[in-house]
Design an enzyme around this catalytic site. Structure first.
Site, PDB file in Angstrom:
ATOM      1  N   LYS A  15      11.913  -3.507  -4.495  1.00 34.17           N
ATOM      2  CA  LYS A  15      12.613  -4.568  -5.252  1.00 34.17           C
ATOM      3  C   LYS A  15      14.008  -4.087  -5.674  1.00 34.17           C
ATOM      4  O   LYS A  15      14.992  -4.794  -5.516  1.00 34.17           O
ATOM      5  CB  LYS A  15      11.806  -4.972  -6.501  1.00 34.17           C
ATOM      6  CG  LYS A  15      10.385  -5.412  -6.197  1.00 34.17           C
ATOM      7  CD  LYS A  15       9.625  -5.814  -7.447  1.00 34.17           C
ATOM      8  CE  LYS A  15       9.374  -4.706  -8.441  1.00 34.17           C
ATOM      9  NZ  LYS A  15       8.439  -3.649  -7.973  1.00 34.17           N
ATOM     10  N   ARG A  67       6.068 -10.828 -14.612  1.00 33.43           N
ATOM     11  CA  ARG A  67       4.964  -9.947 -14.237  1.00 33.43           C
ATOM     12  C   ARG A  67       3.630 -10.443 -14.757  1.00 33.43           C
ATOM     13  O   ARG A  67       2.602  -9.804 -14.497  1.00 33.43           O
ATOM     14  CB  ARG A  67       5.209  -8.562 -14.841  1.00 33.43           C
ATOM     15  CG  ARG A  67       5.807  -7.556 -13.912  1.00 33.43           C
ATOM     16  CD  ARG A  67       6.072  -6.320 -14.721  1.00 33.43           C
ATOM     17  NE  ARG A  67       5.986  -5.134 -13.964  1.00 33.43           N
ATOM     18  CZ  ARG A  67       7.043  -4.465 -13.487  1.00 33.43           C
ATOM     19  NH1 ARG A  67       8.252  -4.924 -13.652  1.00 33.43           N
ATOM     20  NH2 ARG A  67       6.880  -3.350 -12.840  1.00 33.43           N
ATOM     21  N   ARG A  87      10.796   9.873  -5.087  1.00 30.94           N
ATOM     22  CA  ARG A  87      12.163   9.377  -5.292  1.00 30.94           C
ATOM     23  C   ARG A  87      12.863  10.063  -6.470  1.00 30.94           C
ATOM     24  O   ARG A  87      12.221  10.495  -7.425  1.00 30.94           O
ATOM     25  CB  ARG A  87      12.167   7.857  -5.465  1.00 30.94           C
ATOM     26  CG  ARG A  87      11.776   7.392  -6.810  1.00 30.94           C
ATOM     27  CD  ARG A  87      11.874   5.887  -6.953  1.00 30.94           C
ATOM     28  NE  ARG A  87      11.003   5.480  -8.045  1.00 30.94           N
ATOM     29  CZ  ARG A  87      10.754   4.242  -8.382  1.00 30.94           C
ATOM     30  NH1 ARG A  87      11.272   3.258  -7.693  1.00 30.94           N
ATOM     31  NH2 ARG A  87       9.966   3.980  -9.393  1.00 30.94           N
ATOM     32  N   ARG A  97      12.032   9.564 -12.745  1.00 31.45           N
ATOM     33  CA  ARG A  97      11.472   8.741 -13.826  1.00 31.45           C
ATOM     34  C   ARG A  97      10.187   9.359 -14.359  1.00 31.45           C
ATOM     35  O   ARG A  97       9.363   9.829 -13.577  1.00 31.45           O
ATOM     36  CB  ARG A  97      11.191   7.326 -13.310  1.00 31.45           C
ATOM     37  CG  ARG A  97      12.424   6.448 -13.341  1.00 31.45           C
ATOM     38  CD  ARG A  97      12.257   5.119 -12.666  1.00 31.45           C
ATOM     39  NE  ARG A  97      11.017   4.408 -12.908  1.00 31.45           N
ATOM     40  CZ  ARG A  97      10.763   3.198 -12.422  1.00 31.45           C
ATOM     41  NH1 ARG A  97      11.673   2.577 -11.678  1.00 31.45           N
ATOM     42  NH2 ARG A  97       9.614   2.601 -12.654  1.00 31.45           N
ATOM     43  N   ARG A 101       0.112   1.619 -12.750  1.00 32.96           N
ATOM     44  CA  ARG A 101       1.083   0.531 -12.557  1.00 32.96           C
ATOM     45  C   ARG A 101       0.621  -0.409 -11.437  1.00 32.96           C
ATOM     46  O   ARG A 101       0.770  -1.627 -11.525  1.00 32.96           O
ATOM     47  CB  ARG A 101       2.461   1.119 -12.221  1.00 32.96           C
ATOM     48  CG  ARG A 101       3.145   1.721 -13.446  1.00 32.96           C
ATOM     49  CD  ARG A 101       4.217   2.736 -13.105  1.00 32.96           C
ATOM     50  NE  ARG A 101       5.287   2.229 -12.291  1.00 32.96           N
ATOM     51  CZ  ARG A 101       6.160   3.005 -11.618  1.00 32.96           C
ATOM     52  NH1 ARG A 101       6.062   4.325 -11.688  1.00 32.96           N
ATOM     53  NH2 ARG A 101       7.114   2.471 -10.918  1.00 32.96           N
TER      54      ARG A 101
HETATM   55  P1  AP5 Z   1      12.399   0.894  -5.087  1.00 31.49           P
HETATM   56  O1  AP5 Z   1      13.409  -0.033  -4.496  1.00 31.49           O
HETATM   57  O2  AP5 Z   1      12.835   1.775  -6.206  1.00 31.49           O
HETATM   58  O3  AP5 Z   1      11.081   0.081  -5.448  1.00 31.49           O
HETATM   59  P2  AP5 Z   1      10.796  -0.903  -6.659  1.00 31.49           P
HETATM   60  O4  AP5 Z   1       9.951  -2.007  -6.097  1.00 31.49           O
HETATM   61  O5  AP5 Z   1      12.064  -1.292  -7.348  1.00 31.49           O
HETATM   62  O6  AP5 Z   1       9.892   0.063  -7.532  1.00 31.49           O
HETATM   63  P3  AP5 Z   1       9.859   0.349  -9.074  1.00 31.49           P
HETATM   64  O7  AP5 Z   1       8.984   1.564  -9.221  1.00 31.49           O
HETATM   65  O8  AP5 Z   1      11.206   0.420  -9.664  1.00 31.49           O
HETATM   66  O9  AP5 Z   1       9.100  -0.897  -9.559  1.00 31.49           O
HETATM   67  P4  AP5 Z   1       8.276  -1.071 -10.814  1.00 31.49           P
HETATM   68  O10 AP5 Z   1       8.012  -2.503 -10.697  1.00 31.49           O
HETATM   69  O11 AP5 Z   1       7.076  -0.215 -10.986  1.00 31.49           O
HETATM   70  O12 AP5 Z   1       9.254  -0.513 -11.944  1.00 31.49           O
HETATM   71  P5  AP5 Z   1      10.090  -1.253 -13.053  1.00 31.49           P
HETATM   72  O13 AP5 Z   1      11.276  -0.441 -13.322  1.00 31.49           O
HETATM   73  O14 AP5 Z   1      10.243  -2.693 -12.761  1.00 31.49           O
HETATM   74  O15 AP5 Z   1      11.849   1.793  -3.889  1.00 31.49           O
HETATM   75  C1  AP5 Z   1      11.002   2.904  -4.135  1.00 31.49           C
HETATM   76  C2  AP5 Z   1      11.340   4.056  -3.159  1.00 31.49           C
HETATM   77  O16 AP5 Z   1      11.052   3.653  -1.839  1.00 31.49           O
HETATM   78  C3  AP5 Z   1      12.810   4.461  -3.146  1.00 31.49           C
HETATM   79  O17 AP5 Z   1      12.883   5.855  -2.991  1.00 31.49           O
HETATM   80  C4  AP5 Z   1      13.394   3.749  -1.918  1.00 31.49           C
HETATM   81  O18 AP5 Z   1      14.472   4.455  -1.353  1.00 31.49           O
HETATM   82  C5  AP5 Z   1      12.195   3.711  -1.002  1.00 31.49           C
HETATM   83  N1  AP5 Z   1      12.157   2.521  -0.171  1.00 31.49           N
HETATM   84  C6  AP5 Z   1      12.401   1.232  -0.565  1.00 31.49           C
HETATM   85  N2  AP5 Z   1      12.222   0.395   0.457  1.00 31.49           N
HETATM   86  C7  AP5 Z   1      11.825   1.156   1.527  1.00 31.49           C
HETATM   87  C8  AP5 Z   1      11.470   0.854   2.870  1.00 31.49           C
HETATM   88  N3  AP5 Z   1      11.458  -0.395   3.350  1.00 31.49           N
HETATM   89  N4  AP5 Z   1      11.103   1.906   3.670  1.00 31.49           N
HETATM   90  C9  AP5 Z   1      11.096   3.198   3.202  1.00 31.49           C
HETATM   91  N5  AP5 Z   1      11.441   3.536   1.946  1.00 31.49           N
HETATM   92  C10 AP5 Z   1      11.791   2.528   1.115  1.00 31.49           C
HETATM   93  O19 AP5 Z   1       9.087  -1.172 -14.320  1.00 31.49           O
HETATM   94  C11 AP5 Z   1       8.790   0.051 -14.962  1.00 31.49           C
HETATM   95  C12 AP5 Z   1       7.935  -0.201 -16.192  1.00 31.49           C
HETATM   96  O20 AP5 Z   1       8.669  -1.016 -17.143  1.00 31.49           O
HETATM   97  C13 AP5 Z   1       6.631  -0.983 -15.949  1.00 31.49           C
HETATM   98  O21 AP5 Z   1       5.575  -0.133 -15.553  1.00 31.49           O
HETATM   99  C14 AP5 Z   1       6.397  -1.604 -17.353  1.00 31.49           C
HETATM  100  O22 AP5 Z   1       5.882  -0.658 -18.259  1.00 31.49           O
HETATM  101  C15 AP5 Z   1       7.816  -1.961 -17.806  1.00 31.49           C
HETATM  102  N6  AP5 Z   1       8.214  -3.328 -17.397  1.00 31.49           N
HETATM  103  C16 AP5 Z   1       9.235  -3.651 -16.551  1.00 31.49           C
HETATM  104  N7  AP5 Z   1       9.330  -4.979 -16.401  1.00 31.49           N
HETATM  105  C17 AP5 Z   1       8.329  -5.511 -17.168  1.00 31.49           C
HETATM  106  C18 AP5 Z   1       7.886  -6.844 -17.390  1.00 31.49           C
HETATM  107  N8  AP5 Z   1       8.487  -7.901 -16.799  1.00 31.49           N
HETATM  108  N9  AP5 Z   1       6.843  -7.031 -18.225  1.00 31.49           N
HETATM  109  C19 AP5 Z   1       6.229  -6.001 -18.838  1.00 31.49           C
HETATM  110  N10 AP5 Z   1       6.590  -4.705 -18.652  1.00 31.49           N
HETATM  111  C20 AP5 Z   1       7.628  -4.461 -17.813  1.00 31.49           C
END
Ligand code: AP5
Length: 215
Positions: free
Chosen positions: A13, A88, A127, A161, A172
């Site tokens: 994402k 979410r 990552r 992270r 997660r």
């Molecule tokens: P990346 O693009 O970083 O993936 P992502 O989907 O953004 O993953 P996140 O871990 O950031 O998502 P998340 O939803 O757990 O975290 P968030 O910050 O939202 O890609 C990952 C890796 O893969 C990278 O190294 C990239 O280079 C590689 N990659 C990408 N695409 C690829 C491909 N096609 N092929 C190969 N490699 C690839 O949330 C964190 C925390 O915040 C949550 O756990 C929760 O506690 C809180 N939170 C956030 N939003 C909310 C909400 N709306 N409600 C409640 N709590 C929330």
């Protein structure tokens, strides 16, 4: 245009949002990034969110919807929004509809990044990012061209992270399956969902998303 990128942790994402920002001048609204900034700044929201995030659980619906409301209020109506990591839960999906109406916007697409969860553990635990400019790297898939030096800004400090360890990643993912995946029918009923293969190579995923946006 207003779009949601939906997918489990590590689905890509953030990666794809960054590309859409560069190509279309859209704004990435990542609740994860907003919460991490609040934790770093030690704000009341950050203090409440820190332990929850480190445990891999979800922060309260009210907190994240308030963050999105504030961001939308600060944006010009002509700037497109990419919702990354929000909504979410079903309550957040309902709240987003109300916020979009409040700010004179409507939803164009919900893009689901379909992925194999086991492969995602390797993606996430490997990552790291540049501590200065935030450029993303990976132990296996994307090392800096010169070891230890950021390709983009030349700095030599990197960070990981705290919620990217395997145990927390599994929590997660379980949260995603239990609370986030079930909101898909909410959007399917309005014919807004497009499914993209998130296991394809990064450029191919971008191309598939572009195709959806052009449709
Ligand atoms: P990346 O693009 O970083 O993936 P992502 O989907 O953004 O993953 P996140 O871990 O950031 O998502 P998340 O939803 O757990 O975290 P968030 O910050 O939202 O890609 C990952 C890796 O893969 C990278 O190294 C990239 O280079 C590689 N990659 C990408 N695409 C690829 C491909 N096609 N092929 C190969 N490699 C690839 O949330 C964190 C925390 O915040 C949550 O756990 C929760 O506690 C809180 N939170 C956030 N939003 C909310 C909400 N709306 N409600 C409640 N709590 C929330």
């Amino acid at each position: 245009m207003n779009i949601i990128l939906l997918g489990p942790p590590g689905a890509g994402k953030g990666t794809q949002s960054g590309r859409l920002v560069d190509r279309h001048g859209m704004r990435q609204l990542s609740t994860g990034d907003m919460l991490r900034a609040a934790v770093k700044a030690g704000t009341p929201v950050g203090l409440r969110a820190k332990a929850v995030m480190e445990a891999g659980q979800l922060v309260s619906d009210e907190i994240v919807s308030d963050l999105i409301d504030a961001e939308l209020a600060a944006m010009g109506p002509e700037t497109g929004a990419i919702f990354d990591g929000y909504p979410r839960t079903e309550a957040q999906a309902v709240a987003l509809d109300a916020l979009l109406a409040k700010h004179g916007r409507s939803l164009d697409h919900v893009i689901e990044l379909a992925v194999d969860e086991d492969a995602l553990v390797e993606r996430i635990t490997g990552r790291f990012t540049c501590a200065q400019c935030g450029e993303g790297y990976h132990d296996v898939f994307k090392q800096p061209a010169v070891a230890g030096t950021c390709d983009k800004c030349g700095r030599t400090e990197f960070k990981r992270r705290p919620d990217d360890n395997e145990d927390t990643v599994r929590t997660r993912m379980a949260e995603y399956r239990a609370k986030t995946a079930p909101i898909l029918p909410y959007y399917e009923a309005r014919d807004l969902v497009a499914r993209v293969d998130g296991m394809a190579d990064i450029d191919q995923v971008t191309a598939a998303i572009e195709k959806v946006l052009a449709s």
